[in-house]
Scaffold this motif. Structure first.
Motif: not given
Length: 411
Positions: A183-185, A235-239
């Protein structure tokens, strides 16, 4: 790289150092009340003709310019490694790394093998990475043996900005379409990043084009996987955290124009010529290269500890060829670093050194890892110290003897 030797940090034996200082203080006098260390006794001269070097070459090899374009690509990738941030520079907890993986590569399909993404992935990277030049992986975890989270940033270099942007789009699309559970993020701080995650997994894949480079960020949280937890904001925070460190760092890199890659110097400061050559039987994962002390930590199993050791002994260069060759502050530092390599403990016992070479030391791995290389030898000469390994003691002895001869013959 070998699995045991390169996961062992460069250790400092504080008890031995303390005992030595006490002995020296009692027997060597003092200056203004401070104990002075004695001058080390010189080792007897070595007759190179008496060394058993097996089939290993003992003359330094002159490298000059690349012989083919793939070699030139590898030299450029090693240049890129000098500026790619370490995982612990993104987050200080990310200090665990398996040295059985490569760091520098020139074929995009290697990414899948490096990160363990599965047998069906190599073609997905190859398909979209047209005109790919070279890349560097910065991989670390907060716990060893996949018991925490792993974060990898792979920096891929392309001939121009358009090809980099096209590659980021094409690789992500191929990867995304390979599994109907993807799924896109969205990555709010980096809206141009193309990212996706898989349903039910605490993992994320992101591709972000910047200049001539693509940053592929992959994070997998094994701890949350075991607990069946998914936290997409994390997850977004790590990217975002990764890109906040990676992007400004690699923006300082000045890529070599493609039309003059063949003019690069392979060995600008003479480290490779002083390193024993690889054999056809070697299964090394990185191409031959020379790294500064910070980039060498990308190849380290314990970068936090090794950084302190490099600082202590003044290591400024490391060559990765048929041995790992380190350039230290001076001859005394090289001798001390050699002894760090061959410290004995519960995992390493003493092994017989090569004959006629008193500057060399060897150890045998006696730990519990089933796939570990068994024997390791180190030798010091002038301000250089080399570290070699072998599954047979004789092979390790011959390689380290040849390495010593190369150092002497290189002048």
């Amino acid at each position: 790289m070998s699995s045991a030797a390169r996961t062992v940090p460069l250790r400092v034996v504080y008890a031995l150092i303390t005992a030595t200082v006490l002995v020296f203080a009692a027997s060597c006098g003092s200056v203004d009340g401070v104990a002075t260390a004695p001058t080390p006794l010189p080792l007897p001269p070595v007759d190179l003709a008496q060394l058993d070097v097996g089939a290993y070459a003992t003359q330094p090899r002159e490298f000059g310019k690349p012989e083919n374009f793939d070699q030139a690509r590898a030299v450029e990738a090693v240049r890129l490694a000098q500026i790619v941030p370490l995982p612990m520079e993104i987050d200080p907890r990310l200090v665990h790394h398996s040295q059985s993986t490569s760091t520098v590569f020139i074929y995009p399909k290697r990414i899948s093998n490096i990160l363990g993404l599965g047998d069906d992935r190599p073609d997905l990277f190859d398909r979209g990475a047209k005109d790919f030049l070279g890349g560097v992986v910065s991989l670390g975890g907060n716990k060893p043996n996949n018991n925490g989270l792993d974060l990898a940033n792979t920096v891929m270099l392309f001939p121009d900005e358009e090809k980099a942007a096209d590659a980021a789009t094409a690789i992500e699309r191929s990867f995304f379409e390979s599994d109907d559970e993807h799924a896109p993020v969205s990555i709010p701080k980096y809206p141009a990043a193309r990212a996706h995650s898989k349903s039910g997994e605490q993992s994320i894949h992101s591709w972000f084009a910047t200049g001539r480079m693509v940053v592929y960020t992959w994070m997998y949280d094994y701890a949350k996987l075991y607990l069946n937890k998914v936290d997409q904001p994390a997850l977004v925070e790590w990217v975002e955290k990764s890109l906040d460190t990676i992007v400004p760092a690699i923006s300082r890199f000045e890529p070599t124009p493609v039309d003059i890659l063949m003019e690069l110097d392979i060995d600008p400061d003479g480290m490779l010529r002083r390193t024993v050559a690889r054999t056809e039987q070697d299964s090394w994962s990185n191409p031959p290269g020379v790294y500064d002390s910070r980039a060498a930590l990308l190849l380290s199993g314990s970068p936090d500890e090794d950084r302190s050791t490099f600082e202590e002994f003044g290591v400024d260069r490391m060559a990765d060829y048929g041995a790992w060759l380190y350039r230290t502050r001076d001859a005394a530092a090289a001798t001390a670093l050699r002894d760090e390599f061959v410290t004995t403990d519960k995992r390493f016992g003493p092994a017989e050194p090569p004959k006629n070479l008193p500057a060399a030391r060897c150890v045998e791995y006696i730990g519990k890892k089933s796939m570990a290389v068994r024997y390791y030898c180190a030798v010091a000469y002038d301000r250089y110290v080399a570290w070699v390994d072998g599954n047979q003691l004789l092979d390790a002895q011959q390689r380290v003897s040849a390495q010593y001869a190369v150092l002497v013959n290189a002048g």
